[in-house]
Write an enzyme that holds these catalytic residues in place. Structure first.
Site, PDB file in Angstrom:
ATOM      1  CB  CYS A  34      -0.937   0.085   1.204  1.00  0.00           C
ATOM      2  SG  CYS A  34      -1.931  -1.390   1.431  1.00  0.00           S
ATOM      3  NE  ARG A  42       4.461   1.926  -0.536  1.00  0.00           N
ATOM      4  CZ  ARG A  42       5.654   1.868   0.023  1.00  0.00           C
ATOM      5  NH1 ARG A  42       6.692   2.350  -0.596  1.00  0.00           N
ATOM      6  NH2 ARG A  42       5.820   1.326   1.206  1.00  0.00           N
ATOM      7  CD1 TRP A  55      -0.409  -6.101  -3.675  1.00  0.00           C
ATOM      8  CD2 TRP A  55      -0.193  -6.822  -1.566  1.00  0.00           C
ATOM      9  NE1 TRP A  55      -0.022  -7.422  -3.715  1.00  0.00           N
ATOM     10  CE2 TRP A  55       0.112  -7.887  -2.430  1.00  0.00           C
ATOM     11  CE3 TRP A  55      -0.133  -7.037  -0.198  1.00  0.00           C
ATOM     12  CZ2 TRP A  55       0.482  -9.153  -1.986  1.00  0.00           C
ATOM     13  CZ3 TRP A  55       0.224  -8.292   0.258  1.00  0.00           C
ATOM     14  CH2 TRP A  55       0.534  -9.338  -0.631  1.00  0.00           C
ATOM     15  CG  ASN A  68       2.229   0.409   3.924  1.00  0.00           C
ATOM     16  OD1 ASN A  68       1.927  -0.753   3.670  1.00  0.00           O
ATOM     17  ND2 ASN A  68       3.461   0.869   3.816  1.00  0.00           N
ATOM     18  N   GLY A  69       0.463  -1.441   6.284  1.00  0.00           N
ATOM     19  CA  GLY A  69       1.025  -2.307   7.324  1.00  0.00           C
ATOM     20  C   GLY A  69      -0.045  -3.259   7.839  1.00  0.00           C
ATOM     21  CD  GLU A  85      15.117 -12.729 -12.169  1.00  0.00           C
ATOM     22  OE1 GLU A  85      14.864 -13.166 -11.035  1.00  0.00           O
ATOM     23  OE2 GLU A  85      14.589 -11.707 -12.629  1.00  0.00           O
ATOM     24  CE  LYS A  90      11.257 -10.768 -13.780  1.00  0.00           C
ATOM     25  NZ  LYS A  90      12.301 -10.571 -12.811  1.00  0.00           N
ATOM     26  CD  GLU A 123       7.897 -11.303 -11.758  1.00  0.00           C
ATOM     27  OE1 GLU A 123       7.441 -10.697 -10.793  1.00  0.00           O
ATOM     28  OE2 GLU A 123       9.081 -11.197 -12.135  1.00  0.00           O
ATOM     29  CG  HIS A 132      20.182 -36.009  -8.067  1.00  0.00           C
ATOM     30  ND1 HIS A 132      20.827 -37.141  -7.608  1.00  0.00           N
ATOM     31  CD2 HIS A 132      21.133 -35.285  -8.712  1.00  0.00           C
ATOM     32  CE1 HIS A 132      22.104 -37.079  -7.933  1.00  0.00           C
ATOM     33  NE2 HIS A 132      22.314 -35.971  -8.609  1.00  0.00           N
ATOM     34  CE  LYS A 184       9.951  -2.411  -9.649  1.00  0.00           C
ATOM     35  NZ  LYS A 184      10.530  -3.526 -10.444  1.00  0.00           N
TER      36      LYS A 184
HETATM   37  O1  M6R Z   1      12.783  -4.064  -4.187  1.00  0.00           O
HETATM   38  P1  M6R Z   1      13.389  -5.414  -3.941  1.00  0.00           P
HETATM   39  O2  M6R Z   1      14.503  -5.746  -4.859  1.00  0.00           O
HETATM   40  O3  M6R Z   1      13.772  -5.598  -2.500  1.00  0.00           O
HETATM   41  O4  M6R Z   1      12.223  -6.438  -4.215  1.00  0.00           O
HETATM   42  C1  M6R Z   1      12.379  -7.792  -3.931  1.00  0.00           C
HETATM   43  C2  M6R Z   1      11.393  -8.608  -4.730  1.00  0.00           C
HETATM   44  O5  M6R Z   1      10.089  -8.306  -4.337  1.00  0.00           O
HETATM   45  C3  M6R Z   1      11.549  -8.332  -6.217  1.00  0.00           C
HETATM   46  O6  M6R Z   1      12.865  -8.596  -6.618  1.00  0.00           O
HETATM   47  C4  M6R Z   1      10.591  -9.210  -7.045  1.00  0.00           C
HETATM   48  O7  M6R Z   1      10.888 -10.560  -6.866  1.00  0.00           O
HETATM   49  C5  M6R Z   1      10.714  -8.826  -8.508  1.00  0.00           C
HETATM   50  N1  M6R Z   1      10.143  -7.528  -8.740  1.00  0.00           N
HETATM   51  C6  M6R Z   1      10.094  -9.826  -9.410  1.00  0.00           C
HETATM   52  O8  M6R Z   1      10.372  -9.503 -10.744  1.00  0.00           O
END
Ligand code: M6R
Length: 604
Positions: free
Chosen positions: A2, A27, A74, A99-100, A477, A481, A484, A500, A599
């Protein structure tokens, strides 16, 4: 997560609040709302979904007034519905944006209901609203009311409150969630970060944990947790870009993929000293015993690649930890002297809390962040900055490769200081890094090379990414990608681990994406992908140009220019990102704001 904002004294508060929310939509984007306190009467507009939905509501039904608060959500407690959208109101007396998580909200709610309060949302935030309604009725002023409420709540929070009884003030408080105040001319502002207030002011006060206070159009009164007046420094935030635009690209992610040569060039300028060497001041590198790297998601994948470099180039023992796990398992840190938090936003609460825990254990802390004013940058002993620029797409792209460039530079510097690398070796790494912007530019050709294979991938239910050595974290990674962005189930595996167990997943047509470079793992990595192919997998290879000679009978090979294997993880990131981007576009998913995502994750 948020985002919260506030404005007091601006002739069109609703419009500046909306602009501030646009900068905070990273956020969360489940719902949004604004409440204006105009001469004491509280009036709110809220909408479910992205901020633009609130924009439409405000266009039809504007909110005049000089004082107000706003929120982009969020969802945590309670679904993304209109009732649960902030500002959460207690009748027409009080409105709160938060927020929290108020951790003791259940017990507080039970007490409030017993005292006759009627709840209209499923949020934990609503207890704050009713507690404030009681407090403003019983306390002499808004500061005392805020202190009274803070005495009852537990948890992580940043909040802002307007109350009918105190029409010319906004109450604020923070604990574990970020909050900043912006000093304007005849007006003051509130935001979850400095960027939110970028178009209003650059003069910023960052609240510390436990701080609370009251702001009016010409005064800011802050208290520390113990109730004593708090003097907090006013800092000049770096010039904030205007609202970042897509510059003709279809999506922010597409733009940010293309921005990588520039992002790396700026980052290299940041870490390069005047004499052409590396520009790092980490204290006595020769004496360092070991480091823990703390991070989440993509940043954690960068940490895993960084570990390879630190250990092989600097003989520095490194452990990487998923930040959300670290402080809850009594980790033994006696063999370590430094904790590095890696975070694009510098606000991921898991990473921040893990760093605080590490500091309590006596470790020196180092923040590798992309946002210079972030909480992690401000709280760590040492900072390293990536200069990737604002990353708006939820999926990390340019921040990831910029993190890698810094980690490799740091490993080379430590290697030299620790007597593991010669000056020539370090200079060679510097030259390899310097070649990256050019090589990355050339790697953008992968867009056209990958396009023909996307419709097949988009039909898949599941997919595997394989890598060995430094390319194993890149496989993780690549899978993150794809998951998500396109909602296709994907897993990353160390190629050698396949036999394995996971090899049982392979069936006719399962897409397997193998990442290869001309390193010492190549022969074995090729054998591993042949094992997958022999069992019917539809194999795609992403590799450096000359590596393709090592693979036979593979229909789909995507190449990037040849490079030293040391920088291959950085260069091979580009086709992996493009693959996910194009698949998401093909499937029509929301590329820049994938479902259920945000984000910056500022909740544990
Ligand atoms: O802002 P940060 O790098 O701390 O965020 C950590 C993760 O939330 C972030 O890397 C997330 O996994 C990516 N945006 C996914 O693409």
């Amino acid at each position: 997560m948020c985002g919260i904002v506030g404005a007091i004294g601006h002739p069109d508060a609703a419009s500046v609040l909306y602009q501030a929310l646009q900068r905070l939509e990273y956020r969360g984007y489940d719902s949004a709302g604004i409440c204006i306190a105009d001469g004491g009467a509280l009036d709110a507009r809220r909408a479910v979904g992205k901020l633009s939905a609130l924009g439409e509501v405000l266009a039809k039904d504007p909110l005049p007034g000089m004082t107000g608060i706003g929120h982009t959500r969020w969802a945590t407690h309670g679904k993304a519905t209109l009732n649960n959208a902030h500002p959460i109101m207690a009748g027409a007396e009080v409105a709160v944006v938060h927020n929290g998580i108020i951790e003791n909200h259940k017990i507080l709610k039970a007490g409030l209901i017993e005292r006759g309060h009627v709840f209209t949302s499923d949020t934990d935030t609503e207890v704050l609203t009713h507690l404030f309604a009681e407090a403003v009725a019983s306390q002499p002023d808004l500061m005392s009311a805020t202190k009274h409420v803070l005495g009852q709540i537990e948890g992580a929070y940043a909040f802002a409150v307007v109350a009918k009884a105190f029409p010319d003030q906004i109450a604020i408080a923070r604990n574990a969630s970020p909050l900043a105040v912006g000093l304007g001319e005849g007006a003051n502002y509130i935001g979850s970060d400095a960027m939110a207030m970028g178009s209003m002011t650059r003069r910023i006060i960052f609240l510390k944990d436990g701080d609370y206070g009251v702001i009016s159009r010409d005064d800011i009164e802050l208290r520390s947790e113990d109730g004593t007046p708090a003097q907090r420094e006013v800092v000049m935030a770096s010039a904030s870009p205007g609202l970042v635009s897509k510059d003709g690209y279809q999506h922010f992610m597409e733009k940010e993929i293309h921005e990588q040569p520039e992002a790396i060039a700026h980052t290299l300028a940041e870490i390069t000293a005047a004499d052409g060497g590396f520009n790092f001041e980490l204290g006595d590198a020769a004496e360092m015993k070991g480091m823990v790297m703390l991070a989440a998601g993509t940043s954690h994948n960068a940490a895993m690649i960084g570990k390879y470099w630190m250990e092989s180039l600097a003989d520095l023992p490194v452990v990487t930890e998923i930040a959300s796990e670290f402080r809850y398992r009594n980790p033994s840190v006696r063999h370590l002297d430094m904790a590095m938090g890696i975070s694009q936003s510098g606000e991921s609460l898991d990473t921040l809390m893990a760093l605080r825990y590490a500091a309590e254990q006596g470790l020196k802390t180092l923040g590798l962040v992309n946002v210079a004013e972030s909480t992690i940058a401000r709280e760590t002993d040492l900072q390293l900055l990536t200069r990737a620029g604002p990353e708006i797409g939820v999926a990390s792209t340019k921040s990831f490769t910029a993190q890698l460039a810094v980690l490799l530079g740091l490993a080379a510097e430590l290697g030299q200081k620790r007597g593991v690398l010669s000056a020539d070796d370090a200079a060679k790494i510097h030259a390899d890094l310097a070649s990256l912007p050019r090589l990355m530019g050339a790697a953008m050709n992968s867009f056209d090379d990958i396009r023909p294979f996307i419709s097949q991938l988009a039909r898949a239910q599941s997919c595997l990414f394989l890598g060995r050595g430094m390319l194993y974290p890149l496989a993780l990674e690549g899978a993150l990608k794809l998951k998500e962005l396109s909602y296709i189930h994907a897993e990353g595996y160390a190629s050698g681990e396949m036999k394995h167990g996971p090899i049982a997943l392979i069936e006719e047509g399962l897409p397997v994406i193998a990442l290869l470079s001309n390193d010492e793992h190549l022969p074995k990595a090729v054998s591993n992908l042949m094992e997958a192919k022999a069992r019917g997998a539809a194999v795609m290879v992403i590799c450096t140009e000359s590596t393709k000679e090592a693979v036979e009978d593979i229909d789909t090979i995507i190449t990037v220019p040849d490079c030293d294997p040391l920088i291959a993880p950085i260069l091979l990131s580009i086709p992996a990102q493009i693959l996910s981007y194009l698949t998401a576009v093909h499937k029509g998913t929301d590329v820049d704001q994938p479902r259920n995502h945000a984000k910056s994750v500022t909740l544990e």
